[in-house]
Design an enzyme around this catalytic site. Structure first.
Site, PDB file in Angstrom:
ATOM      1  N   CYS A 246      82.872  35.245  53.551  1.00 23.06           N
ATOM      2  CA  CYS A 246      84.069  35.762  52.893  1.00 23.06           C
ATOM      3  C   CYS A 246      83.899  35.717  51.378  1.00 23.06           C
ATOM      4  O   CYS A 246      84.599  35.016  50.658  1.00 23.06           O
ATOM      5  CB  CYS A 246      85.298  34.955  53.322  1.00 23.06           C
ATOM      6  SG  CYS A 246      86.835  35.722  52.771  1.00 23.06           S
TER       7      CYS A 246
ATOM      8  N   TYR B 136      69.472  35.594  42.134  1.00 21.20           N
ATOM      9  CA  TYR B 136      68.714  36.223  41.054  1.00 21.20           C
ATOM     10  C   TYR B 136      68.077  37.556  41.451  1.00 21.20           C
ATOM     11  O   TYR B 136      66.940  37.861  41.104  1.00 21.20           O
ATOM     12  CB  TYR B 136      67.656  35.299  40.447  1.00 21.20           C
ATOM     13  CG  TYR B 136      66.968  34.319  41.349  1.00 21.20           C
ATOM     14  CD1 TYR B 136      67.167  32.949  41.163  1.00 21.20           C
ATOM     15  CD2 TYR B 136      66.101  34.721  42.355  1.00 21.20           C
ATOM     16  CE1 TYR B 136      66.519  32.017  41.956  1.00 21.20           C
ATOM     17  CE2 TYR B 136      65.454  33.803  43.140  1.00 21.20           C
ATOM     18  CZ  TYR B 136      65.660  32.445  42.942  1.00 21.20           C
ATOM     19  OH  TYR B 136      65.012  31.528  43.739  1.00 21.20           O
TER      20      TYR B 136
ATOM     21  N   GLU C   3      50.732  23.427  40.476  1.00 15.18           N
ATOM     22  CA  GLU C   3      51.842  23.050  41.344  1.00 15.18           C
ATOM     23  C   GLU C   3      52.402  24.274  42.075  1.00 15.18           C
ATOM     24  O   GLU C   3      53.544  24.680  41.861  1.00 15.18           O
ATOM     25  CB  GLU C   3      52.938  22.376  40.519  1.00 15.18           C
ATOM     26  CG  GLU C   3      52.466  21.104  39.827  1.00 15.18           C
ATOM     27  CD  GLU C   3      53.423  20.621  38.758  1.00 15.18           C
ATOM     28  OE1 GLU C   3      54.376  21.358  38.417  1.00 15.18           O
ATOM     29  OE2 GLU C   3      53.210  19.520  38.249  1.00 15.18           O
ATOM     30  N   PRO C   4      51.614  24.893  42.948  1.00 14.67           N
ATOM     31  CA  PRO C   4      52.099  26.078  43.665  1.00 14.67           C
ATOM     32  C   PRO C   4      53.112  25.711  44.729  1.00 14.67           C
ATOM     33  O   PRO C   4      52.939  24.748  45.475  1.00 14.67           O
ATOM     34  CB  PRO C   4      50.822  26.649  44.298  1.00 14.67           C
ATOM     35  CG  PRO C   4      49.957  25.435  44.505  1.00 14.67           C
ATOM     36  CD  PRO C   4      50.244  24.532  43.324  1.00 14.67           C
TER      37      PRO C   4
ATOM     38  N   TYR D 137      62.454  28.791  49.175  1.00 13.03           N
ATOM     39  CA  TYR D 137      63.821  28.803  48.659  1.00 13.03           C
ATOM     40  C   TYR D 137      64.777  29.591  49.557  1.00 13.03           C
ATOM     41  O   TYR D 137      65.749  30.169  49.090  1.00 13.03           O
ATOM     42  CB  TYR D 137      63.858  29.351  47.222  1.00 13.03           C
ATOM     43  CG  TYR D 137      62.904  28.636  46.312  1.00 13.03           C
ATOM     44  CD1 TYR D 137      63.197  27.358  45.857  1.00 13.03           C
ATOM     45  CD2 TYR D 137      61.690  29.217  45.936  1.00 13.03           C
ATOM     46  CE1 TYR D 137      62.310  26.675  45.046  1.00 13.03           C
ATOM     47  CE2 TYR D 137      60.799  28.540  45.132  1.00 13.03           C
ATOM     48  CZ  TYR D 137      61.114  27.275  44.683  1.00 13.03           C
ATOM     49  OH  TYR D 137      60.231  26.584  43.884  1.00 13.03           O
TER      50      TYR D 137
END
Length: 401
Positions: free
Chosen positions: A329, A303, A260-261, A357
């Site tokens: 902000c 992350y 599942e790449p 992402y």
């Protein structure tokens, strides 16, 4: 990865910020996988959570890929993009049981990762509809704890130490188990993680007579920095082929192997172009403030992801040290003390490896507008998502006052 001149042309035509995807790079990555696993019965399911633009889904379908979905909405997008139900794997987590039933009614592959849901599905449907079981192999993997999904504290999968419980459910409900699944995380450099996981899966497979496939998830590493190593998929393909050949000799069975790449297919295809709004000197730092923020690209803040940043407008300028920040902000630092060719106000900067992402995790925080998306295909620059307008901020709000 598109040439700098082409990216500047995109920025001028469509404005910034803008996400740009190179179809040739996606095809190159897909072909790399199919070649690496040509000696196995391998199928590849694009993990569309990394980038779900309908045009990207249609392009993946044209390459021959299948589809991995984690929500019923992704399933419906896949069907709309032309994928057949049997080409779609649905792996939800912590969803209402009726969402899983809806997936079943759409005839896609169902992957269950929770004991209670497995029992409910078995009690309701018995052996009338096959299911895959997602196991947690308790293998720590991935480049960051937030993207590791196979360790003992993960919410994903049914622990391999609960096999007796699974077997009791299967026996009492007559459940038809046709696949086993694992996914240990993202950014996996060590192919030993996959091989160890495969050994676990094949051992479990001996307990279920109707296994048709073993799904090893993905997590193939792509290089973000010059010193990064990517997953050696060629060697992995060879080792997995050897393992399945041995398993066939010992058991007489040879299930398919599924992957599942997601990031592996689209990350390097994507560039995110922004404009330098201000150059701000402080007593300790020189900031480049750009016309974007973590509302458009959250990975560095979420992350600590690294994205190479280049100056498209002044690529041969003298190197300077900058901290690149956004216009939100909140603290939204893309990069601390990064060496970049001298940046001037209004220069175009590009974030590399932004296909996965990036837009997918974007938001309208601070009531900022989401950027446009452009696909480079056959020497054409195709607008595949319009930039938000002010009206888009209000379209689902209900004014009652």
């Amino acid at each position: 990865m598109a040439a700098n001149e082409e990216l500047i042309a995109v920025a001028k035509e469509f404005g910034t910020p803008v996400y740009v995807y190179d179809a040739n790079k996606i095809k190159e990555q897909y072909n790399k996988l199919t070649t690496a696993f040509e000696h196995t019965n391998a199928k590849f399911f694009y993990a569309c959570k990394s980038l779900t633009n309908i045009n990207i889904l249609k392009y993946m379908h044209s390459l021959g890929a299948n589809l991995d979905c984690v929500s019923i909405q992704e399933v419906k997008l896949g069907l709309k993009a032309g994928f057949a139900p049997e080409q779609i794997m649905f792996t939800p987590n912590c969803v209402d049981f009726e969402e899983i039933v809806e997936g079943k009614e759409l005839n896609v592959h169902i992957n269950i990762d929770n004991i209670s849901i497995l029992e409910r599905f078995g009690n309701r449907f018995g052996n009338s509809y096959p299911v895959c079981i997602r196991l947690n192999p308790h293998i720590m993997a991935g480049g960051n704890y937030k993207i590791s999904t196979g360790h003992i504290d993960s919410k994903f999968g049914i622990s391999i130490h609960q096999l007796r419980h699974i077997e009791r459910i299967v026996k009492s409900t007559g459940l038809h188990v046709n696949g086993l699944h694992m996914h240990t995380g993202s950014e996996i450099k060590d192919i030993g993680v996959f091989l160890t996981g495969l050994d676990v899966m094949l051992d479990v497979a001996t307990r279920f007579p109707d296994i048709e496939f073993i799904d090893l998830g993905s997590g193939f590493k792509v290089p973000y920095q010059e010193t990064d190593m990517e997953t050696d998929v060629k060697t992995l393909g060879e080792r997995i082929a050897e393992t399945f050949d041995k398993y066939e000799q010992e058991t007489g069975k040879k299930p398919d192997v599924w992957f599942e790449p997601g990031k592996y297919l689209v990350s390097e295809s994507g560039d995110f172009i922004v404009k330098a709004n201000v150059i701000k000197h402080t007593t300790a730092t020189v900031f480049v403030g750009v016309n974007s923020g973590f509302n458009h690209l959250i990975r560095p803040m979420f992350y600590e992801a690294y994205h190479k940043i280049e100056n498209l407008s002044n690529p041969h300028g003298a190197d300077r040290i900058y901290t690149v920040v956004g216009n939100i902000c909140e603290t939204d630092t893309f990069a601390w003390d990064r060496k970049i060719a001298e940046v001037r106000e209004s220069d175009f900067l590009v974030f590399r490896n932004a296909g996965a992402y990036g837009f997918e995790m974007s938001s309208n925080f601070n009531s900022r507008l989401k950027p446009a998306e452009v696909l480079l295909l056959d020497d054409k620059k195709l607008l595949i998502r319009k930039r938000d307008t002010f009206e888009d901020l209000l379209k689902n709000q209900v004014e009652v006052l």
